[in-house]
Design a protein around this motif. Sequence first.
Motif, PDB file in Angstrom:
ATOM      1  N   LEU A  23       0.824  -1.193   0.000  1.00  0.00           N
ATOM      2  CA  LEU A  23       0.000   0.000   0.000  1.00  0.00           C
ATOM      3  C   LEU A  23       0.863   1.250   0.000  1.00  0.00           C
ATOM      4  CD1 LEU A  23      -2.519  -1.103   2.768  1.00  0.00           C
ATOM      5  CD2 LEU A  23      -3.107  -0.752   0.381  1.00  0.00           C
ATOM      6  N   GLY A  45      -3.760   4.444  -1.606  1.00  0.00           N
ATOM      7  CA  GLY A  45      -4.108   3.873  -2.887  1.00  0.00           C
ATOM      8  C   GLY A  45      -4.737   2.510  -2.697  1.00  0.00           C
ATOM      9  N   GLN A  80     -11.356  -0.443   5.976  1.00  0.00           N
ATOM     10  CA  GLN A  80     -10.831  -1.001   4.739  1.00  0.00           C
ATOM     11  C   GLN A  80     -11.770  -2.063   4.209  1.00  0.00           C
ATOM     12  OE1 GLN A  80      -7.021  -2.996   5.083  1.00  0.00           O
ATOM     13  NE2 GLN A  80      -6.515  -2.626   2.948  1.00  0.00           N
ATOM     14  N   GLY A 130      -9.881  -5.451  -1.339  1.00  0.00           N
ATOM     15  CA  GLY A 130      -9.350  -4.958  -2.602  1.00  0.00           C
ATOM     16  C   GLY A 130      -9.116  -3.466  -2.643  1.00  0.00           C
ATOM     17  N   GLU A 131      -9.305  -2.805  -1.511  1.00  0.00           N
ATOM     18  CA  GLU A 131      -9.117  -1.366  -1.470  1.00  0.00           C
ATOM     19  C   GLU A 131      -8.149  -0.996  -0.352  1.00  0.00           C
ATOM     20  OE1 GLU A 131     -11.472  -0.959  -4.696  1.00  0.00           O
ATOM     21  OE2 GLU A 131     -10.362   0.656  -3.691  1.00  0.00           O
ATOM     22  N   GLY A 132      -7.642   0.247  -0.386  1.00  0.00           N
ATOM     23  CA  GLY A 132      -6.820   0.731   0.706  1.00  0.00           C
ATOM     24  C   GLY A 132      -7.690   1.247   1.838  1.00  0.00           C
ATOM     25  N   PRO A 133      -7.122   1.391   3.024  1.00  0.00           N
ATOM     26  CA  PRO A 133      -7.889   1.940   4.156  1.00  0.00           C
ATOM     27  C   PRO A 133      -8.357   3.357   3.862  1.00  0.00           C
ATOM     28  CG  PRO A 133      -5.839   0.917   4.900  1.00  0.00           C
ATOM     29  CD  PRO A 133      -5.753   1.007   3.412  1.00  0.00           C
ATOM     30  N   LEU A 175     -13.029  -4.041   7.497  1.00  0.00           N
ATOM     31  CA  LEU A 175     -11.924  -4.176   8.442  1.00  0.00           C
ATOM     32  C   LEU A 175     -11.670  -2.807   9.062  1.00  0.00           C
ATOM     33  CD1 LEU A 175      -9.569  -5.942   9.596  1.00  0.00           C
ATOM     34  CD2 LEU A 175      -8.186  -5.095   7.688  1.00  0.00           C
TER      35      LEU A 175
END
Lengths: 113, 113
Positions: free
Chosen positions: A91, A105, B37, B40-43, B86
Motif C-alpha cells: 500500500l 491507494g 478497509q 481490494g481497497e486501501g484503508p 476491516l
Amino acid sequence: GAGVSQSPRYKVAKRGQDVALRCDPISGHVSLFWYQQALGQGPEFLTYFQNEAQLDKSGLPSDRFFAERPEGSVSTLKIQRTQQEDSAVYLCASSVGTYNEQFFGPGTRLTVL
Amino acid sequence: TQLLEQSPQFLSIQEGENLTVYCNSSSVFSSLQWYRQEPGEGPVLLVTVVTGGEVKKLKRLTFQFGDARKDSSLHITAAQPGDTGLYLCAGAGGQTGANNLFFGTGTRLTVIP
C-alpha cells in the motif's frame, strides 16, 4: 488525479525475479508512505518520504527492498530477488495534514510463486 | 516495540445491533486515527482524535480517545450491512517520532442483514 493510484494492481512473480511497484500520490502531498499488508493483518510501515528525501526506511525488511521518489512526486518500490515471504499487498499513502492523516491507494497485490 | 492491539479480532452481528471495538497500547500517541478497509481497497480515514478524553461522532459512529492517549474505542449504533469491513486504528507520534503511523491488528466486522 483525485486520489492515490498504484500500478500494477496485481503482480505475479517467480521466486528470484525483481519487481517494481509504482505509486502516484495526490498532487501537492509532500509526504509519501509505503506499507506492507499481510492477509488478515493491519498495514506495516516500510518507508517514508518527505518530498524526494527518504527520511525513514526503518521498516524495510531486508536490503532487497529499495524505494525512491526522485522528483518528489511518483514513487517506486523495488523488490529484488523476490521470495515467497514477500507475497503481500503493498500500500502507498500520501499525506499533507498535521497529524499525518493518510490517503491510501488501492494497493498492489504481489504473489511470489 | 509499539503495538496496538484491537479487540475483538472478528465480530459478526445482526443488522440493528450495537457494537464496540477497542484499540489498546502501552504507548502514548499524539494522535490516533481510525480507518475502514474494504476488500481490494486501501484503508479510508474515518476520524482523527488528538486530545485525551476526546469524543467524536460521525453519524452512527462514536470515537473516544482515552484520557492517557494510549487507547481508543469505536462504538457503532444500529449497525448496517454497509458497515461491514476491516476497522483499523493507527497511532501517530509515538516513541519513534511523529512521522510513523503504527496500525493495529484490525477488527473484521460482518453485519448480517
